[in-house]
Design an enzyme around this catalytic site. Structure first.
Site, PDB file in Angstrom:
ATOM      1  N   ASP A  21       0.825  -1.244   0.134  1.00 40.56           N
ATOM      2  CA  ASP A  21       0.014   0.019  -0.030  1.00 40.56           C
ATOM      3  C   ASP A  21       0.860   1.446   0.009  1.00 40.56           C
ATOM      4  O   ASP A  21       0.579   2.312   0.595  1.00 40.56           O
ATOM      5  CB  ASP A  21      -0.971  -0.043   1.258  1.00 40.56           C
ATOM      6  N   GLU A  22       1.998   1.276  -0.550  1.00 37.49           N
ATOM      7  CA  GLU A  22       2.944   2.455  -0.815  1.00 37.49           C
ATOM      8  C   GLU A  22       2.535   3.423  -1.907  1.00 37.49           C
ATOM      9  O   GLU A  22       2.826   4.520  -1.841  1.00 37.49           O
ATOM     10  CB  GLU A  22       4.408   2.047  -1.055  1.00 37.49           C
ATOM     11  N   LYS A  24       1.804   1.959  -5.072  1.00 41.47           N
ATOM     12  CA  LYS A  24       2.352   1.145  -6.387  1.00 41.47           C
ATOM     13  C   LYS A  24       1.513   1.553  -7.651  1.00 41.47           C
ATOM     14  O   LYS A  24       2.016   1.783  -8.764  1.00 41.47           O
ATOM     15  CB  LYS A  24       2.667  -0.130  -6.192  1.00 41.47           C
ATOM     16  N   GLY A  48      -4.426  -4.659  -3.537  1.00 39.43           N
ATOM     17  CA  GLY A  48      -5.507  -3.623  -3.811  1.00 39.43           C
ATOM     18  C   GLY A  48      -4.664  -2.227  -4.338  1.00 39.43           C
ATOM     19  O   GLY A  48      -4.173  -1.729  -3.507  1.00 39.43           O
ATOM     20  N   HIS A  49      -4.697  -2.051  -5.740  1.00 34.56           N
ATOM     21  CA  HIS A  49      -4.065  -0.882  -6.304  1.00 34.56           C
ATOM     22  C   HIS A  49      -4.782   0.158  -6.682  1.00 34.56           C
ATOM     23  O   HIS A  49      -5.869  -0.114  -7.537  1.00 34.56           O
ATOM     24  CB  HIS A  49      -2.968  -1.569  -7.464  1.00 34.56           C
ATOM     25  N   GLN A 236       2.005  -6.057  -3.142  1.00 33.47           N
ATOM     26  CA  GLN A 236       2.628  -6.233  -1.679  1.00 33.47           C
ATOM     27  C   GLN A 236       3.811  -5.282  -1.542  1.00 33.47           C
ATOM     28  O   GLN A 236       4.155  -4.392  -2.247  1.00 33.47           O
ATOM     29  CB  GLN A 236       2.920  -7.737  -1.468  1.00 33.47           C
ATOM     30  N   THR A 328      -7.590  -1.610   1.203  1.00 32.24           N
ATOM     31  CA  THR A 328      -8.369  -1.332  -0.192  1.00 32.24           C
ATOM     32  C   THR A 328      -9.103  -3.071  -0.331  1.00 32.24           C
ATOM     33  O   THR A 328     -10.257  -2.771  -0.772  1.00 32.24           O
ATOM     34  CB  THR A 328      -7.419  -1.496  -1.256  1.00 32.24           C
ATOM     35  N   VAL A 329      -8.474  -3.896   0.186  1.00 32.69           N
ATOM     36  CA  VAL A 329      -9.295  -5.313  -0.085  1.00 32.69           C
ATOM     37  C   VAL A 329     -10.102  -5.633   1.317  1.00 32.69           C
ATOM     38  O   VAL A 329     -11.135  -6.066   0.754  1.00 32.69           O
ATOM     39  CB  VAL A 329      -8.207  -6.417  -0.485  1.00 32.69           C
ATOM     40  N   ARG A 334      -5.640   0.632   8.660  1.00 34.10           N
ATOM     41  CA  ARG A 334      -4.221   0.401   8.518  1.00 34.10           C
ATOM     42  C   ARG A 334      -3.377   0.812  10.000  1.00 34.10           C
ATOM     43  O   ARG A 334      -3.832   1.893  10.334  1.00 34.10           O
ATOM     44  CB  ARG A 334      -3.451   0.870   7.539  1.00 34.10           C
ATOM     45  N   ILE A 361       3.563  12.534   1.078  1.00 37.40           N
ATOM     46  CA  ILE A 361       4.233  13.805   1.738  1.00 37.40           C
ATOM     47  C   ILE A 361       2.951  14.852   2.170  1.00 37.40           C
ATOM     48  O   ILE A 361       3.189  15.463   3.224  1.00 37.40           O
ATOM     49  CB  ILE A 361       5.224  14.688   0.436  1.00 37.40           C
ATOM     50  N   GLY A 445       4.807  11.908  -4.528  1.00 35.21           N
ATOM     51  CA  GLY A 445       3.344  11.955  -4.586  1.00 35.21           C
ATOM     52  C   GLY A 445       3.036  13.064  -3.357  1.00 35.21           C
ATOM     53  O   GLY A 445       3.446  12.987  -2.253  1.00 35.21           O
TER      54      GLY A 445
HETATM   55  P1  GDP Z   1      -0.830   0.261  -3.428  1.00 33.66           P
HETATM   56  O1  GDP Z   1      -1.407  -0.971  -3.021  1.00 33.66           O
HETATM   57  O2  GDP Z   1       0.675   0.187  -3.267  1.00 33.66           O
HETATM   58  O3  GDP Z   1      -0.941   0.356  -5.129  1.00 33.66           O
HETATM   59  O4  GDP Z   1      -1.343   1.272  -2.809  1.00 33.66           O
HETATM   60  P2  GDP Z   1      -3.022   1.223  -2.331  1.00 33.66           P
HETATM   61  O5  GDP Z   1      -3.743   1.800  -3.480  1.00 33.66           O
HETATM   62  O6  GDP Z   1      -3.565   0.100  -1.374  1.00 33.66           O
HETATM   63  O7  GDP Z   1      -2.962   2.615  -1.057  1.00 33.66           O
HETATM   64  C1  GDP Z   1      -2.374   3.645  -1.399  1.00 33.66           C
HETATM   65  C2  GDP Z   1      -3.500   4.914  -1.181  1.00 33.66           C
HETATM   66  O8  GDP Z   1      -2.951   6.239  -1.129  1.00 33.66           O
HETATM   67  C3  GDP Z   1      -4.466   4.921  -2.361  1.00 33.66           C
HETATM   68  O9  GDP Z   1      -5.678   5.382  -1.895  1.00 33.66           O
HETATM   69  C4  GDP Z   1      -3.816   6.056  -3.210  1.00 33.66           C
HETATM   70  O10 GDP Z   1      -4.884   6.802  -3.965  1.00 33.66           O
HETATM   71  C5  GDP Z   1      -3.214   6.884  -2.194  1.00 33.66           C
HETATM   72  N1  GDP Z   1      -2.078   7.691  -2.680  1.00 33.66           N
HETATM   73  C6  GDP Z   1      -0.915   7.304  -3.232  1.00 33.66           C
HETATM   74  N2  GDP Z   1      -0.076   8.323  -3.307  1.00 33.66           N
HETATM   75  C7  GDP Z   1      -0.527   9.262  -2.687  1.00 33.66           C
HETATM   76  C8  GDP Z   1       0.210  10.440  -2.082  1.00 33.66           C
HETATM   77  O11 GDP Z   1       1.244  10.890  -2.507  1.00 33.66           O
HETATM   78  N3  GDP Z   1      -0.873  11.321  -1.370  1.00 33.66           N
HETATM   79  C9  GDP Z   1      -1.999  10.599  -1.015  1.00 33.66           C
HETATM   80  N4  GDP Z   1      -2.411  11.841  -0.007  1.00 33.66           N
HETATM   81  N5  GDP Z   1      -2.282   9.502  -1.077  1.00 33.66           N
HETATM   82  C10 GDP Z   1      -1.713   8.912  -2.107  1.00 33.66           C
HETATM   83  P1  IMO Z   2      -0.938  -4.356  -2.106  1.00 29.35           P
HETATM   84  O1  IMO Z   2      -0.280  -5.032  -3.409  1.00 29.35           O
HETATM   85  C1  IMO Z   2      -0.829  -4.405   2.237  1.00 29.35           C
HETATM   86  C2  IMO Z   2      -0.581  -8.782   3.911  1.00 29.35           C
HETATM   87  C3  IMO Z   2      -2.046  -9.154   4.765  1.00 29.35           C
HETATM   88  C4  IMO Z   2      -1.286 -10.148   5.773  1.00 29.35           C
HETATM   89  C5  IMO Z   2      -0.267 -10.885   5.084  1.00 29.35           C
HETATM   90  C6  IMO Z   2      -0.627 -12.127   4.324  1.00 29.35           C
HETATM   91  O2  IMO Z   2      -2.291  -3.824  -2.058  1.00 29.35           O
HETATM   92  O3  IMO Z   2       0.155  -3.497  -1.580  1.00 29.35           O
HETATM   93  P2  IMO Z   2      -2.075 -12.731   2.222  1.00 29.35           P
HETATM   94  O4  IMO Z   2      -3.611 -12.475   2.225  1.00 29.35           O
HETATM   95  O5  IMO Z   2      -1.304 -12.284   1.250  1.00 29.35           O
HETATM   96  O6  IMO Z   2      -1.751 -14.042   2.483  1.00 29.35           O
HETATM   97  O7  IMO Z   2      -1.863 -11.759   3.592  1.00 29.35           O
HETATM   98  O8  IMO Z   2       0.078  -9.921   3.931  1.00 29.35           O
HETATM   99  N1  IMO Z   2      -0.910  -8.248   2.492  1.00 29.35           N
HETATM  100  C7  IMO Z   2      -0.720  -6.714   2.064  1.00 29.35           C
HETATM  101  N2  IMO Z   2      -0.836  -5.637   3.006  1.00 29.35           N
HETATM  102  N3  IMO Z   2      -0.928  -4.644   1.028  1.00 29.35           N
HETATM  103  C8  IMO Z   2      -1.077  -5.654  -0.021  1.00 29.35           C
HETATM  104  O9  IMO Z   2      -1.113  -5.728  -1.221  1.00 29.35           O
HETATM  105  C9  IMO Z   2      -1.138  -7.008   0.917  1.00 29.35           C
HETATM  106  N4  IMO Z   2      -1.304  -8.092   0.547  1.00 29.35           N
HETATM  107  C10 IMO Z   2      -1.093  -9.004   1.508  1.00 29.35           C
HETATM  108  O10 IMO Z   2      -2.765  -8.104   5.558  1.00 29.35           O
HETATM  109  O11 IMO Z   2      -0.762  -9.332   6.752  1.00 29.35           O
HETATM  110 MG    MG Z   3      -2.731  -1.674  -1.855  1.00 25.51          MG
END
Ligand code: GDP
Ligand code: IMO
Ligand code: MG
Length: 461
Positions: A21-22, A24, A48-49, A236, A328-329, A334, A361, A445
Site C-alpha cells: 500500500d505504498e 504502487k 489492492g492498487h 505487496q 483496499t481489499v 491500517r 508527503i 506523491g
Molecule cells: P498500492 O497497493 O501500493 O497500489 O497502494 P494502495 O492503493 O493500496 O494505497 C495507497 C493509497 O494512497 C491509495 O488510496 C492512493 O490513491 C493513495 N495515494 C497514493 N499516493 C498518494 C500521495 O502521494 N498522497 C496521498 N494523499 N495519497 C496517495
Molecule cells: P498491495 O499490493 C498490504 C498482507 C496481509 C497479511 C499478509 C498475508 O495492495 O500492496 P495474504 O492474504 O497475502 O496471505 O496475507 O500480507 N497483505 C498486504 N498488505 N498490501 C497488500 O497488497 C497486501 N497483500 C497482503 O494483510 O498481513
Molecule cells: Mg494496496
C-alpha cells in the site's frame, strides 16, 4: 545494427519497499503513458492498487494498473489467479467504459474456493500461538502451498477438462480431509469435485473464447524485442516478502525485484537492463499482524501486545484519517508508524533500486515535527538494516531522528511547478531518504491523483 531495425524496448520494475500500500498502482499509472504492456509477476487478489485520475478512482486487485490507460495487462506465471475475481473486475471496468486487454499465463496457478476456506481455517487455528498473519483471506498461502507441493491446478488445466478432472480428483479429497479431520471443520460445495469441475471448466471456456491465455515469457520477450516497453508491477511489499520479509507475518510470494524475472519468464539480464523503482510511503502502514517498531498507537487485533507508542495514538488516527489508511481489499484500519529507515535500506539492497518514488508527503503536512526511525539498537549494537528474524526485530530499540514539519500547500500547483516548489522542510526530509538509500528521487506523491505527483525523472528517458 541494421537500418530500420527498432532497438529493444525497456523494462521498468515497480516494487513496494515497505509493507504494501505504498502507492504502487499510482506510480504504474504515472509512468504508464510510455509503456505498452504492464505485467504482474506475483501475488493475486490480495493486492489492492488504486489509480486516481481526474474525478475517477479505480481499485484493482488483479487487472494490472496499466488498464486505466488502455495498456495490455499480463498476469505472469508467478501470480495466483482467482478467475471469479478476475472476470468480475474485467466486467466492472467494461461497465465503466474501459476495455481491458488482460492476458493470463497458462503457467499461473488457480485459486479455488477450498483455498479460501483453508486460508480462514488455518488463520483461526494459528491465533492461539500468535502465528496468524492477518491474511486477506483470499486463499493466497494455500494456493502457493499447492504450487510448491506439485498438486496445484494451473490456468492451462482449465483449458483441458480431462486434466482438470484428474487433478481435482486427486487433490480435493486431501483438502476435505485436511479441513474436516485435521481442523475439525465442516465442508460444503467448495470441496465438491463435481461442482468445482463444472464451474472451473466454464472459466476455462471464457479464457479461451476471449483468447486470454499466453505463454507469458514468450509473449513479453517478443514484445520487448519488437521495441515495446514493459512495466513489471509488483504487488505487496518487501517486508512481507516470503524470503526477505518479517516471516511468518508475510505473504506467500516474492514482491522483490528478483521475482520479476522468475514470475514472468523474462530473463533476469533483460529485467536487469531496466530500472527498478522503489515505492516508499513517507510514513509506514501495516495491515495484519507482526512487529512494527516505529508504530504509533495501536489497532486492536493486529498489534502485538507490547507494540506501538500508545501516547501517540491520536497522531496515528490523524494520519490514518488524512491518508485514508483503510485496507483496499478488506477495509481494515491500517496500523500507522513513522518511516522505518532500516526497513527501506534493506529493501533498496534486496531489489537494487535505481530510483525512488516517495508518496504521501501531503499527508504529513501541518505537523510541527516529523520523526523517522533512523537505526536500531539490537542487543547493545547499533544496526542500520532490518535483522533477519521477527524475534530479533521485536527486540530492536528504535533510534529516532526529528525533522521540522512543513506546511500545507496547494499540492496540484506544486506538482505542476516541479520539485523546487515542494516546501523546503519536506525537501530536506526527501533528500535525507534519498541519501540514506543512495538512490535518486524520481517522483514525489503530493496527493492521490495522477496530477498530484511531482515528476523528477522518467525511467524511460
Ligand atoms: P498500492 O497497493 O501500493 O497500489 O497502494 P494502495 O492503493 O493500496 O494505497 C495507497 C493509497 O494512497 C491509495 O488510496 C492512493 O490513491 C493513495 N495515494 C497514493 N499516493 C498518494 C500521495 O502521494 N498522497 C496521498 N494523499 N495519497 C496517495
Ligand atoms: P498491495 O499490493 C498490504 C498482507 C496481509 C497479511 C499478509 C498475508 O495492495 O500492496 P495474504 O492474504 O497475502 O496471505 O496475507 O500480507 N497483505 C498486504 N498488505 N498490501 C497488500 O497488497 C497486501 N497483500 C497482503 O494483510 O498481513
Ligand atoms: Mg494496496
Amino acid at each position: 545494427m541494421e537500418v530500420g531495425l527498432k532497438p529493444p524496448g525497456m523494462t521498468v520494475t515497480i516494487v513496494g519497499s515497505q509493507l504494501g500500500d505504498e502507492g504502487k498502482g499510482g506510480v504504474v499509472d504515472l509512468y504508464g503513458d510510455e509503456v505498452d504492456v504492464v505485467a504482474r509477476y506475483q501475488g493475486g487478489d490480495n493486492a489492492g492498487h488504486t489509480v486516481v485520475f481526474g474525478e475517477e478512482e479505480y481499485k484493482l486487485s488483479l487487472v494490472p494498473s496499466g488498464a486505466i490507460r488502455g495498456k495490455v495487462g499480463v498476469l505472469g506465471n508467478g501470480c495466483v489467479v482467482n478467475p471469479e475475481t478476475l472476470f468480475a473486475e474485467i466486467d466492472g471496468l467494461r461497465e465503466r467504459g474501459l476495455d481491458p486487454d488482460v492476458r493470463v499465463a497458462e503457467r499461473a496457478h488457480v485459486i479455488l474456493p477450498y483455498h479460501r476456506v483453508l486460508d480462514g481455517i488455518e488463520e483461526t487455528a494459528k491465533e492461539d500461538s500468535d502465528l496468524d498473519a492477518g491474511t486477506t483471506g483470499r486463499g493466497i498461502g494455500p494456493t502457493y502451498e499447492d504450487k510448491i507441493g506439485r498438486r496445484g491446478i494451473r490456468i492451462g488445466d482449465l483449458l483441458d477438462p480431462d486434466s482438470l478432472r484428474t487433478k481435482l480428483e486427486y487433490v480435493v479429497p486431501q483438502k476435505r480431509a485436511l479441513a474436516e479431520d485435521v481442523f475439525g471443520a465442516t465442508t460444503d460445495e467448495a470441496f465438491d469435485i463435481g461442482s468445482l469441475y463444472e464451474q472451473y471448466r466454464r472459466y476455462g471456456e471464457r479464457l479461451a473464447e476471449e483468447e486470454m491465455t499466453v505463454n507469458a515469457g514468450g509473449f513479453l520477450t517478443e514484445r520487448i524485442e519488437a521495441g515495446e516497453n514493459v512495466m513489471f508491477e509488483g504487488a505487496q511489499g518487501t517486508s512481507i516478502d516470503i524470503d526477505h520479509g518479517d516471516y511468518p507475518y508475510v505473504t506467500s510470494s516474492n514482491p522483490t525485484a528478483g521475482y520479476a524475472a522468475t514470475g514472468t519468464g523474462v530473463g533476469p539480464t533483460v529485467v536487469g537492463r531496466g530500472e527498478v523503482i522503489g515505492i516508499v510511503k513517507a510514513y509506514l502502514t501495516r495491515v495484519g499482524t507482526g512487529e512494527l517498531p516505529t508504530e504509533l498507537g495501536s489497532v486492536e487485533g493486529q498489534t502485538p501486545e507490547d507494540g506501538g507508542r500508545p501516547e501517540m495514538a491520536d497522531l496515528a488516527t490523524e494520519i490514518r484519517d488524512e491518508g485514508g489508511e483503510y485496507g483496499t481489499v478488506t477495509g481494515r484500519p491500517r496500523r500507522v508508524g513513522w518511516l522505518d529507515v532500516p526497513m527501506i535500506r534493506h529493501a533498496a539492497r534486496v531489489s537494487g533500486f535505481t530510483g525512488l518514488a516517495i508518496n504521501h508527503i501531503d499527508v504529513l503536512a501541518g505537523m510541527d515535527e516529523v520523526e523517522v526511525g533512523h537505526s536500531y539498537d539490537l542487543d547493545g549494537e547499533e544496526i542500520l538494516t532490518m535483522p533477519p528474524t521477527s524475534k530479533q526485530w521485536a527486540r530492536c530499540e528504535v533510534n529516532y531522528r526529528r525533522f521540522d514539519g512543513w506546511p500545507e500547500a496547494d499540492w496540484e500547483a506544486v506538482a505542476a511547478e516541479g520539485y523546487d516548489a515542494i516546501p523546503e522542510n519536506a525537501r530536506t526530509y526527501l533528500e535525507y531518504i534519498s541519501d540514506e538509500l543512495d538512490t535518486p528521487i524520481y517522483a514525489v506523491g503530493v496527493g492521490p491523483g495522477r496530477e498530484q505527483t511531482v515528476i523528477v525523472e522518467t525511467p524511460f528517458a
